[in-house]
Scaffold this active site. Sequence first.
Site, short mmCIF file in Angstrom:
data_model
loop_
_atom_site.label_atom_id
_atom_site.label_comp_id
_atom_site.label_asym_id
_atom_site.label_seq_id
_atom_site.Cartn_x
_atom_site.Cartn_y
_atom_site.Cartn_z
N LYS A 31 0.84 -1.20 0.00
CA LYS A 31 0.00 0.00 0.00
C LYS A 31 0.87 1.25 0.00
O LYS A 31 2.08 1.18 0.22
CB LYS A 31 -0.92 -0.01 1.23
CG LYS A 31 -0.19 0.00 2.55
CD LYS A 31 -1.14 -0.08 3.73
CE LYS A 31 -0.35 -0.06 5.04
NZ LYS A 31 -1.25 -0.02 6.22
N ARG A 122 -10.40 0.40 15.07
CA ARG A 122 -10.09 1.22 13.91
C ARG A 122 -10.90 0.75 12.70
O ARG A 122 -11.76 1.46 12.21
CB ARG A 122 -8.58 1.19 13.62
CG ARG A 122 -8.09 2.25 12.70
CD ARG A 122 -6.60 2.19 12.49
NE ARG A 122 -6.16 0.93 11.90
CZ ARG A 122 -4.94 0.73 11.41
NH1 ARG A 122 -4.03 1.69 11.47
NH2 ARG A 122 -4.60 -0.43 10.88
N TYR A 236 16.79 30.89 7.24
CA TYR A 236 15.67 31.59 7.87
C TYR A 236 15.89 31.76 9.37
O TYR A 236 16.32 30.84 10.06
CB TYR A 236 14.37 30.82 7.64
CG TYR A 236 13.82 30.96 6.25
CD1 TYR A 236 13.41 32.20 5.76
CD2 TYR A 236 13.67 29.84 5.44
CE1 TYR A 236 12.88 32.32 4.49
CE2 TYR A 236 13.14 29.95 4.16
CZ TYR A 236 12.75 31.20 3.69
OH TYR A 236 12.22 31.31 2.43
N MET A 286 11.77 24.75 2.36
CA MET A 286 10.91 23.96 1.48
C MET A 286 11.70 23.11 0.49
O MET A 286 11.39 21.94 0.26
CB MET A 286 9.95 24.88 0.72
CG MET A 286 8.93 24.12 -0.12
SD MET A 286 7.82 25.20 -1.05
CE MET A 286 6.91 25.97 0.29
#
Length: 339
Positions: A31, A122, A236, A286
């Site tokens: 998965k 669940r 930053y 990022m």
Amino acid sequence: MGMSIDLSAIQANWKSLAERAPGARAAAVVKADAYGLGAARVAPALYEAGAREFFVALAAEGRALRPLLGDDARIFVLSGHMEGQDLTGLIPLLNSPEQFFRDRALRPRGAFGLQLDTGMNRLGLEPGEWAAIRSEALAAGPSLLMSHLACADEPEHPANAEQLAAFRAMTDGTGVPRSLSATGGILLGADYHFDIVRPGVGMYGGLPFAEARPVLSLDLPVIQTRDVKAGESVGYGYSWTAKRPSRVATVAAGYADGLARALARQGQLRLWAGERACPVVGRISMDLITVDVTDLPDIPKKLAILNAAQGIDALADLSGTIGYEILTSLGQRYARTYS
């Protein structure tokens, strides 16, 4: 950016886990795009290694894999039969009475399995729900009865034995193949193995399978290097200030590529030039990470963030998460190569 995935290591890890459950058939959990490593390449490699049962989360994942695997491969869908899904060639693991009756109405002759809730709360039929439809469900001929362990990565946790007892109480005497254990459950021993085990994270080199062969390496290209004077700051918030004349390399990756800002929170994250570790300095942004390469004799073209010395669980420890999340968060900008 280069991600190298060792398919032979995935195969070897699958076989090693299979050998730990000799009385069961070893499936493969593929998965989430094989935990981010590329199900279209990983699943056929596992089929080649001998896997014939595959587990995915969603029907769409199963449909993508169906043409890539042999006709004798069975693909189980953990989310069961959700409305509007095409389950042709797939085996939904039905999670509720509603799913069971929907599936039998729409696919009366389609193969199916049932997921039972043994305490995780669940997915799956709770004991009372199972008791209410058990006779009808068994008469319809399920392919599998399964449940999932909540605390298998903690061998001494009392929930393991409690869930095992609950699973036996719900399934003993049914004559239907059963599955309870993923990687952690395999390592708990034979009582947990039943008919099918479901290797997942251990195949991909993660804990709790400490003996797993490393599967993944990840190299990040150096875009630019610069001299930083003592007292100058980087990145930053100026969160790092050079205490000595330094050489700082900027590499092309960041939190958009699954390398979370939290990895650098403790100041212990390293990138690697061969066997030499270089500290990450400043914040992860990022698309960029800055690295102190002052002590390297030469500036490399790339630095590794995942290698034999620093695997997925080492990164997970730095950011307060688990290896699964590291794997599945790696983005699509990495060029993947397979060996």
